[in-house]
Design an enzyme around this catalytic site. Sequence first.
Site, mmCIF file in Angstrom:
data_model
loop_
_atom_site.group_PDB
_atom_site.id
_atom_site.type_symbol
_atom_site.label_atom_id
_atom_site.label_comp_id
_atom_site.label_asym_id
_atom_site.label_seq_id
_atom_site.Cartn_x
_atom_site.Cartn_y
_atom_site.Cartn_z
ATOM 1 N N GLU A 94 13.775 22.478 59.881
ATOM 2 C CA GLU A 94 13.669 23.880 60.263
ATOM 3 C C GLU A 94 13.165 24.006 61.701
ATOM 4 O O GLU A 94 12.329 23.209 62.145
ATOM 5 C CB GLU A 94 12.735 24.621 59.301
ATOM 6 C CG GLU A 94 13.321 24.739 57.906
ATOM 7 C CD GLU A 94 12.382 25.407 56.913
ATOM 8 O OE1 GLU A 94 12.882 26.143 56.043
ATOM 9 O OE2 GLU A 94 11.164 25.181 57.001
ATOM 10 N N CYS A 376 2.642 28.494 61.042
ATOM 11 C CA CYS A 376 2.077 27.160 61.172
ATOM 12 C C CYS A 376 1.700 26.592 59.802
ATOM 13 O O CYS A 376 1.005 27.236 59.024
ATOM 14 C CB CYS A 376 0.843 27.216 62.069
ATOM 15 S SG CYS A 376 0.044 25.627 62.316
#
Length: 401
Positions: A94, A376
């Site tokens: 990704e 994150c």
Amino acid sequence: MTALRSVYDLAPSDLAVLVAEAGEPPYRARQLGRWLDRRRVADPREMTDLPAGFRELLSRRLAGTGLELRRHQVGDEGWTHKLLFGLGGGDSVESVLMLYPPAGDAEPRALDPDDWEAPGAGSAGRTGRATVCISTQAGCAMGCTFCATGQFGYTRNLSTGEVVEQVARVWAALPGLRPHPAAPDHLTNVVFMGMGEPFANPTATWGAARRLHEGFGLSARAITISTVGLVPGIRRAAAEPLAVNLAVSIHAADDELRDRLVPVNRSWPIAELLAAVDEYVTAKRRRVSFEYALMRDVNDGVDQGRRLGRLLAPLRVPGTGGHAAHVNLIPYNPTPGTGFSASPPSAVRRFRDAVAASGVPVSVRVNRGTGIDAACGQLRTTAGRPGRSAVLPAPARGASG
């Protein structure tokens, strides 16, 4: 050519060979290079100033290579995009595009108005910013207990070309992804903070960084490589001619806690980590960002904040004497299966103030992409093969305790 994974794995000399084998004049290699690096076009069929026959030949030669866009998710009202790319062999990774408007312009409404960040925290200077977060491995072997990618396990390293192609594909698509005229129409920053540990794949990481600098024209200051604390990789960064930015995922201020959260700390504890960072700062005269994910009742205590500030305060930039460390606090992003949760805003404020008491610059990151699992620590694709569990170097400290 048999092991080619991406057209971006081809060096200029390889392009020259392709051109010669096709019976085309040598200048075609320069044309190919410009299409790849300056126009960020990977499909030979779109290279319109090349002869049709040559384009067809290239398409046949390159068939089965490159990244396949399998899914595109949009978050933060169009300011964040997550792209799932399929790789050869059944793996996938990704990449995340984050757009930031100029200060005072339209802003992504990603935060609760009662949060600690003031309105406008999602903007970036006078010109805005477009940052792509890229992956260097399919999965990750570092085994950080709070990270979705670490849960997925590790399958393989990406090639240099597969890393570079993520940037090329996102850059080429960017003009059509802008949610507002104020958003930048070109990439301004690349961060090696996606899936995997960049310094565990040094050949591809440094090869990609050089290609982005020399071929794509990004300045070294626009490129950031993040590490969970691989000391040999940090020392190499200090010695590399290309002075990219360095980010260190630290997440704890003492070895006992960091051993639990970041298993690689058992091989390179905090003292060794900071010594390597000091080498980098001395060599490059650059500040280092220390990433710290705040988890409720785990690492968000005021004592940890004070200890972190005291640890990092001695790091100074040679010549200027200014602080070499900048602490980037990250409110923990929800990750199923970890057992961790985000610190409340009041705890984030207390921790921030505890770090700042030592004089170390500290900020709280605006979370982007949480609604599409693009923030994150959230990158984890189930579209690829099952990953292997973490395999770490032998501990540097005695194992008897």
